[in-house]
Write an enzyme that holds these catalytic residues in place. Structure first.
Site, mmCIF file in Angstrom:
data_model
loop_
_atom_site.group_PDB
_atom_site.id
_atom_site.type_symbol
_atom_site.label_atom_id
_atom_site.label_comp_id
_atom_site.label_asym_id
_atom_site.label_seq_id
_atom_site.Cartn_x
_atom_site.Cartn_y
_atom_site.Cartn_z
ATOM 1 N N CYS B 93 0.798 -1.229 0.000
ATOM 2 C CA CYS B 93 0.000 0.000 0.000
ATOM 3 C C CYS B 93 0.830 1.278 0.000
ATOM 4 C CB CYS B 93 -0.924 0.012 1.208
ATOM 5 S SG CYS B 93 -2.084 -1.349 1.154
ATOM 6 N N HIS B 360 -8.585 4.064 -2.332
ATOM 7 C CA HIS B 360 -7.175 3.722 -2.134
ATOM 8 C C HIS B 360 -6.705 2.887 -3.325
ATOM 9 C CE1 HIS B 360 -3.530 2.084 -0.545
ATOM 10 N NE2 HIS B 360 -4.025 1.147 0.227
ATOM 11 N N CYS B 390 0.190 2.603 6.276
ATOM 12 C CA CYS B 390 0.409 1.267 6.803
ATOM 13 C C CYS B 390 0.526 0.308 5.611
ATOM 14 C CB CYS B 390 -0.722 0.853 7.736
ATOM 15 S SG CYS B 390 -2.350 0.894 6.990
ATOM 16 N N GLY B 392 0.876 -3.899 4.109
ATOM 17 C CA GLY B 392 0.752 -5.349 4.257
ATOM 18 C C GLY B 392 2.060 -5.955 4.733
#
Lengths: 535, 404
Positions: B93, B360, B390, B392
């Site tokens: 991300c 997103h 944040c 994965g």
């Protein structure tokens, strides 16, 4: 070439292949097969992430190497050609075969089990008449289970209780189990009928006439047990085996109620009797070899695995499982979150968390047994755990599962969440204890007490300890049993002793290992059941 | 001669709903990137593409039409000179911000002077997760590292922190309100470049995902998204075996308080002081600190907290020096936890809403947030912002931006 293969994927994801030309080469067939396999793998791939999680859920977090290796082998093998897959499988298998857990489990489930069932603990050369007609005293859960076990094995059974209705519960219990067996195809109607026909229920003492064994399974009260024996003794065959199913009461004391203590023996069945394979045979001070031989043969006849132990309050199993529950409840008192205690046990490989187990057993029973211990011994050490059990039972009316509330709350018999009020009864809320310590405090508490049982002569052999601990009280199977756990601990018995000393320093004297632990285990090493690693 | 890393410009596409009815579903990912390269050239007439050295693109699902190093193909299709390279990178991300930080570090090395960094993700065309992953699908790896899907991690954070369904829904509502206000107030106007077709007709000019009409009651009616997965597939058990003092995971996240699945792209023009002088470009901001760090992989989404500390330490700054924070709204609990742990004033965090309202687009989001933060610093005439996401696998990336 591929245009000769029709490849249809249905809405259900199932792939159908059609070969247009039946004369196609094997190569084309192989390609078609490969294409279909790809489609299957495609479908599988979406499910893959759930497999390891499901495994961890099913194993309750116990990190057993074989199930993990099996899953890994299946998934890794599916990515490559079959020859390579076999190689991958071999690598995983070698790791398992040479690993400690396989050695532990082969030691317990092959060697120890064979030794126990083969009669290692039965007095040799003692020929005794087999039991044919069993009197069961008391038709409660245990009595009914014992009656069913005997009848299923082809023995005549007479169950006696205070009223015909009470005694009839044994028959109803058998009917229920048999109906299930028939439904599942494990028995025919005729088999079921034959088993039921072997069970007689009565409130009359006369009906016990001629029984050549009696198994008493009334309430755990020495006076009551003595009274029922006195009542039925005159009816029985003159040399009948006199067995008491008790989980804690010393056999030598109970034998005082009969005039032929040499025939008196403890037969501690586990609940539920139809599913628990273990039987703990307890030899009292005056129990004769013939009684032991007859009890052993009877146990084998009804398909149980009999360990043989000497007398002592709680014998082996009830005493040692008490250490497990005490340690666990003690950690809750210290302020370790109750959920952590349960997780620690489950992830260590125990089949049930100690608090859930305590609820099942019932806190009232735990309390009563402990008070018997207290009354019987001046050396009995009061533990913080006892205070918590007393508070739960006496102050908060949370006596366990049967009442619908104990450490957990229960909704219609289904276990719900832990009781939030526990948090208010602890001494040091939120205390952090390393997770490994939580696990090893429980494992070590049991292992150290098992060592003491050996010292005191309650246990006769390590083999009985190992089998009894796994099959009777849920000691983690991967260890190969409670004494093998000591032997296989990293660094061997010396490593175990060093760790025990460390736990003693952190958590209390009860973890202090016996002085001669290492020498003693070294001296007795190398017997067949222990040398499996090189066998 | 090593130089500071300057941000000369930042652009993004509007975000289209990430499904087959979304406005950008018919647009190829490469087209989104080429459109932004064209826009940067239009907006910056002085930009001599002959000085460009590389195009760094974050793409989280780099397969199919997003695979094969899309960055190089996009550079060529956009007509950039042959010597402009292209590299695709993946830090899940945070990939878009990772591209920005990597470019900034390369500029600061003194070896390079002008780079394009950003990301793209057409989630409606290349589904999330379609590139596979050892972490999720290799049993040995998953078992050893306690893999759970992100949604379960988000619910785990909420449970650990005691964030109720009401708390996370309340945050989601605020994201929607702030995004609506930002669009109405033209806060995104400087960055957003409409997506047009080959005929010059508009395909999408505004973010398509926000639901300004959302109410607390409507959010409260949504079904938790990760309860079945957590309970039936065993992921809750995996998480609880690690976070053993919890008895159960409260599943509070759903489609309305988690980041939206969308299509989109973003690009940032980053260069040295020298190149700006040569080309007559005015720097808008400096990248004064950047950091990546790992955190617990099962909890997974708390990485922005240590990443922020680390990036601030790199910059020689403290939280008090920061005016605005942009933290990706992967899930509401992620933001609530970040604000709580760092002791932030919620009115300085995600002031224009975030991915819960806006969406997103995985590989692009980090670069989008950088542009959003920069625009807002300028609009409010403030100095510094922290941008963080944040990630994965349990990571965090953060960037400290300071206006020139």
């Amino acid at each position: 070439m591929t245009d000769t293969i029709r490849y249809d994927r249905g809405a259900d994801g199932i792939v159908t292949l059609t070969l247009d030309d039946p004369t196609q080469s094997a190569n084309t067939m192989n390609r078609a097969y490969a294409a279909s396999m790809c489609a299957v793998l495609d479908r599988l791939a979406a499910q893959l992430p759930a497999f390891p999680a499901t495994l961890r859920k099913q194993l309750k977090g116990a990190r057993l190497p074989a199930p993990e290796a099996i899953l890994a082998t299946a998934v890794e093998g599916a990515q490559v050609d079959v020859e390579t897959a076999f190689t991958v499988e071999t690598r995983h298998l070698i790791g398992l075969l040479t690993g400690q857990v396989a050695k532990n489990m082969i030691g317990a489930f092959f060697f120890d089990l064979k030794a126990v069932n083969g009669g290692a603990a039965r007095p040799s050369g003692v020929d005794v008449a087999p039991v044919r007609r069993v009197a069961v005293l008391g038709a409660g859960m245990m009595g009914a289970g014992i009656a069913y076990a005997c009848a299923s094995a082809g023995l005549e059974v007479v169950v006696r209780d205070v009223s015909p209705e009470a005694a009839g519960r044994a028959r109803e219990h058998a009917e229920r189990l048999l109906a299930r067996a028939v439904r599942k195809g494990r028995a025919t109607e005729a088999d079921a009928r034959a088993v039921l026909d072997r069970i007689t229920t009565t409130d009359q003492v006369d009906a016990l006439t001629g029984c050549d064994a009696v198994i008493e399974a009334v309430f755990e009260d020495p006076a009551l047990k003595k009274a029922v024996f006195a009542e039925v003794l005159p009816m029985l065959a003159p040399d009948a085996l006199l067995a008491s199913n008790t989980s804690t009461l010393p056999i030598t004391g109970l034998a005082e109620g009969v005039d032929r203590p040499a025939d008196f023996i403890g037969m501690h069945f586990f609940s539920p009797v139809d599913r628990m394979p273990l039987l703990e045979i307890v030899v009292g001070d005056r129990t004769g070899d013939e009684a032991l031989a007859r009890a052993f043969d009877l146990a084998r006849r009804i398909g149980k695995t009999p360990i043989v132990v000497n007398d002592g309050r709680g014998f082996f199993t009830s005493r040692v499982i008490g250490r497990f529950i005490d340690e666990a409840v003690g950690m809750v008192v210290e302020g370790v979150p109750a959920a952590s205690v349960e997780q620690a046990a489950l992830q260590a490989g125990y089949p049930t968390g100690p608090l859930a187990l305590a609820d099942e057993v019932s806190l009232t029973l735990i309390q009563r047994i402990r008070r018997q211990f207290e009354a019987a011994s001046e050396e009995y050490l009061p533990l913080p755990a006892h205070r918590l059990v007393d508070e739960l039972v006496d102050a908060y009316d949370r006596p366990g599962r049967a009442a619908g509330r104990g450490f957990y709350s229960y909704d219609d018999g289904t276990r719900g969440r832990l009781w939030p009020g526990l948090a208010d009864l602890v001494t040091d809320a939120g205390r952090a204890v390393p997770f490994t310590d939580l696990q090893e405090r429980m494992l070590f508490a049991e292992a150290l007490d098992a060592l003491r049982c050996l010292d005191e002569g309650v246990l006769r052999t390590e083999t009985d300890a190992n089998i009894g601990s796994i099959f009777g009280i849920g000691f983690p199977a991967w260890t190969g049993g409670v004494i093998r756990y000591v032997r296989q601990y990293a660094g061997g018995p010396a490593g175990f002793a060093a760790r025990a000393a460390e736990l003693a320093q952190r958590y209390g004297e009860r973890f202090t290992p016996p002085d001669d632990l290492v020498d003693r285990l070294a001296a007795s090493a190398g017997r067949p059941a222990e040398s499996v690693g090189t066998a | 001669m090593p130089s500071e890393a300057y941000v000369y410009d930042a652009v993004r596409t509007p975000r289209g709903r990430g499904r087959d009815t979304g406005a950008l579903h018919g647009v190829k990912p490469i087209s989104l990137v080429v459109g932004l390269i064209d826009a940067l050239r239009e907006r910056n007439p002085g930009l001599d593409v002959g000085r460009l050295e590389d195009l760094l693109l974050g793409i989280v699902t780099p397969v199919g039409e997003q695979g094969g190093d899309l960055a190089r193909a996009a550079a060529l299709l956009a007509g950039l000179p042959d010597q402009v390279g292209g590299v695709q990178l993946n830090r899940f991300c945070a990939s878009g911000l990772e591209a920005v930080n990597a470019a900034a570090a390369r500029i600061r090395s003194g070896w390079e002077h002008l780079l394009l960094a950003g990301g793209v993700e057409s989630m409606s065309r290349v589904p999330m997760g379609s590139d596979g992953a050892a972490w999720a699908t290799d049993p040995q790896t998953a078992l050893a590292t306690s893999f759970v899907p992100q949604g379960v991690s988000a619910d785990l954070i909420a449970t650990l922190e005691g964030f109720s369904r009401d708390d996370v829904d309340g945050y989601a509502l605020r994201s929607q309100e702030r995004a609506a206000k930002a669009w109405a107030g033209g806060h995104f106007a400087r960055s957003v470049v409409p997506v047009r077709d080959a005929n010059g007709l508009d395909i999408l000019t505004v973010d398509e995902h926000p639901r300004p009409e959302t109410t607390r009651e409507a959010l409260a009616r949504l079904t938790p998204s990760f309860a079945t997965m957590g309970e039936a597939a065993g992921f809750d058990a995996v998480a609880l075996q690690k976070f053993h003092w919890l008895e159960a995971i409260e599943h509070v996240h759903h489609a309305g308080n988690s980041s939206g699945i969308v299509d989109g792209a973003a690009l940032v023009l980053i260069g040295s002081e020298e190149v700006g002088r040569d080309l007559g470009l005015t720097p808008r901001a400096r990248i004064v600190g950047a950091a990546v760090t790992g955190a617990d992989p099962t909890l997974m989404l708390t990485g922005p907290i240590p990443a922020t500390h680390k990036a601030l330490a790199v910059a020689g700054l403290t939280l008090d020096d920061i005016d605005l924070f942009e933290i990706n709204e992967a899930f509401a609990a992620v933001v609530l936890k970040y604000v709580r742990d760092l002791g932030l004033d919620p009115d300085r965090v995600n002031v224009n809403g975030g991915a819960i309202a806006l969406g997103h687009p995985l590989g692009a989001t980090g670069a989008m947030l950088l542009g959003t933060a920069l625009d807002e610093l300028e609009r409010r005439d403030l100095r510094r912002a922290v941008v963080t996401l944040c990630i994965g696998g349990g990571m965090g990336v953060a960037t400290v931006l300071e206006r020139c």
